[in-house]
Design an enzyme around this catalytic site. Structure first.
Site, PDB file in Angstrom:
ATOM      1  N   HIS A 179       0.812  -1.183   0.003  1.00  0.00           N
ATOM      2  CA  HIS A 179      -0.005  -0.170   0.065  1.00  0.00           C
ATOM      3  C   HIS A 179       0.744   1.180   0.036  1.00  0.00           C
ATOM      4  O   HIS A 179       2.110   1.142   0.336  1.00  0.00           O
ATOM      5  CB  HIS A 179      -0.587   0.108   1.144  1.00  0.00           C
ATOM      6  CG  HIS A 179      -2.005  -0.691   1.333  1.00  0.00           C
ATOM      7  ND1 HIS A 179      -2.126  -1.963   2.336  1.00  0.00           N
ATOM      8  CD2 HIS A 179      -2.973  -1.077   0.347  1.00  0.00           C
ATOM      9  CE1 HIS A 179      -3.180  -2.358   2.155  1.00  0.00           C
ATOM     10  NE2 HIS A 179      -3.786  -2.166   1.109  1.00  0.00           N
ATOM     11  N   CYS A 213      -2.366  -0.084   9.993  1.00  0.00           N
ATOM     12  CA  CYS A 213      -3.480  -0.839   9.520  1.00  0.00           C
ATOM     13  C   CYS A 213      -4.482  -1.279  10.710  1.00  0.00           C
ATOM     14  O   CYS A 213      -5.471  -1.788  10.394  1.00  0.00           O
ATOM     15  CB  CYS A 213      -2.685  -2.316   9.180  1.00  0.00           C
ATOM     16  SG  CYS A 213      -1.392  -1.935   8.123  1.00  0.00           S
TER      17      CYS A 213
HETATM   18  C1  CIR Z   1      -3.766  -7.982   3.251  1.00  0.00           C
HETATM   19  O1  CIR Z   1      -2.961  -8.394   2.481  1.00  0.00           O
HETATM   20  O2  CIR Z   1      -4.931  -7.368   2.888  1.00  0.00           O
HETATM   21  C2  CIR Z   1      -3.601  -8.014   4.803  1.00  0.00           C
HETATM   22  N1  CIR Z   1      -2.913  -9.166   4.895  1.00  0.00           N
HETATM   23  C3  CIR Z   1      -2.710  -6.825   5.217  1.00  0.00           C
HETATM   24  C4  CIR Z   1      -3.298  -5.558   5.086  1.00  0.00           C
HETATM   25  C5  CIR Z   1      -2.565  -4.407   5.672  1.00  0.00           C
HETATM   26  N2  CIR Z   1      -3.235  -2.993   5.813  1.00  0.00           N
HETATM   27  C6  CIR Z   1      -2.762  -2.335   5.583  1.00  0.00           C
HETATM   28  O3  CIR Z   1      -1.479  -1.888   5.188  1.00  0.00           O
HETATM   29  N3  CIR Z   1      -3.521  -0.784   5.556  1.00  0.00           N
END
Ligand code: CIR
Length: 269
Positions: free
Chosen positions: A177, A264
């Protein structure tokens, strides 16, 4: 239900205080979360304890923490940030970019929409993860990534501009991201990984280019003069102290295994 009217309270010096944080507990299915790395498997027991530390860190920064229960249908549910973006008194509910995560946003919306004056949505064909949105004051950066498409970014840009935010859209060239490698430790400057420090979207903004080895810690949260950050990065903790910010380090090993960082795990307003 939420308490409209409690947003935007003023702290010492007339600065707007952040008051609430939403988190979602990790469940046993966390081990099956989406990942794109070769780190060892997630230890769910340790992930639970790290989440407890995280909730304590938010409280230490002055937040009332609202906790959603785990939902085993959504292994990645604890990464609540991806489900919503807060623009002042507006709650933007996203349309997550990975189909396996679509639906996580419902519980988030149901729990917190009462705190906001309006709730708006990113709609098809747009998709957007909150991890691709960095808001600092009335500036907003939106990343186009494997999770956020041009339509999603344009929808959010329009919503932001209509509400007085200056918006820059940029391509995510490193990490999952936008915020994987850039974050705001305070209210007026960024931490940024050297590989993306020259992105013109971040021109005209004060930034501290971290050492490559500290890249994971760029993702952080600035809350009421505290910098909630990953534990194990003493150079950046020291930087905070020099800037008059209070670092609050939290161990993050188990969430890192799922490509997740500090921001996150919460939505803050
Ligand atoms: C994903 O791949 O969607 C989750 N394992 C990690 C999401 C991380 N979220 C973020 O950076 N906002």
């Amino acid at each position: 239900m939420g308490r409209i009217g409690s947003i935007g309270e003023l702290g010492k010096g007339g600065k707007k205080m952040r008051t609430f944080g939403l988190v979602r507990l990790p469940g046993n299915q966390l081990v099956n979360g989406i990942r794109d790395n070769d780190l060892p498997a997630v230890d769910t027991g340790l992930a639970g304890r790290q989440h407890e530390n995280y909730r304590d860190a938010l409280r230490q920064a002055g937040l009332e923490v609202i906790v959603l229960n785990a939902d085993e249908q959504f292994p990645d549910g604890p990464f609540v940030e991806d489900a919503a973006v807060v623009l002042g008194r507006t709650l933007v509910i996203t349309r997550p970019g990975d189909g396996r995560r679509r639906g996580e946003e419902e519980a988030v919306e149901n729990r917190i929409r009462g705190f906001f004056e309006e709730t708006v949505r990113i709609t098809e064909p747009g998709c957007l993860d909150g991890g691709d949105v960095l808001v600092m004051g009335h500036q907003m950066w939106i990343g186009i990534s494997g999770r956020t498409n041009r339509q999603g970014a344009d929808q959010l840009k329009k919503l932001g501009e209509e509400r007085g935010y200056r918006c820059r859209v940029t391509e995510v060239r490193k990490g999952l991201h936008l915020k994987t490698y850039v974050g705001a430790p305070g209210m007026d400057r960024l931490w940024i990984h050297p590989d993306i420090a020259h992105d013109e979207a971040f021109d005209n903004i004060e930034k501290f280019v971290v050492d490559e080895a500290d890249g994971y810690a760029c993702n952080c949260r600035s809350i009421n003069g505290h910098t909630v950050m990953a534990a194990g990065f003493p150079r950046l903790e020291q930087w905070c102290e020099q800037q008059g910010l209070k670092p609050v380090p939290v161990p993050m090993s188990e969430y890192r295994k799922l490509d997740g960082g500090i921001s996150c795990l919460s939505i803050v307003w």
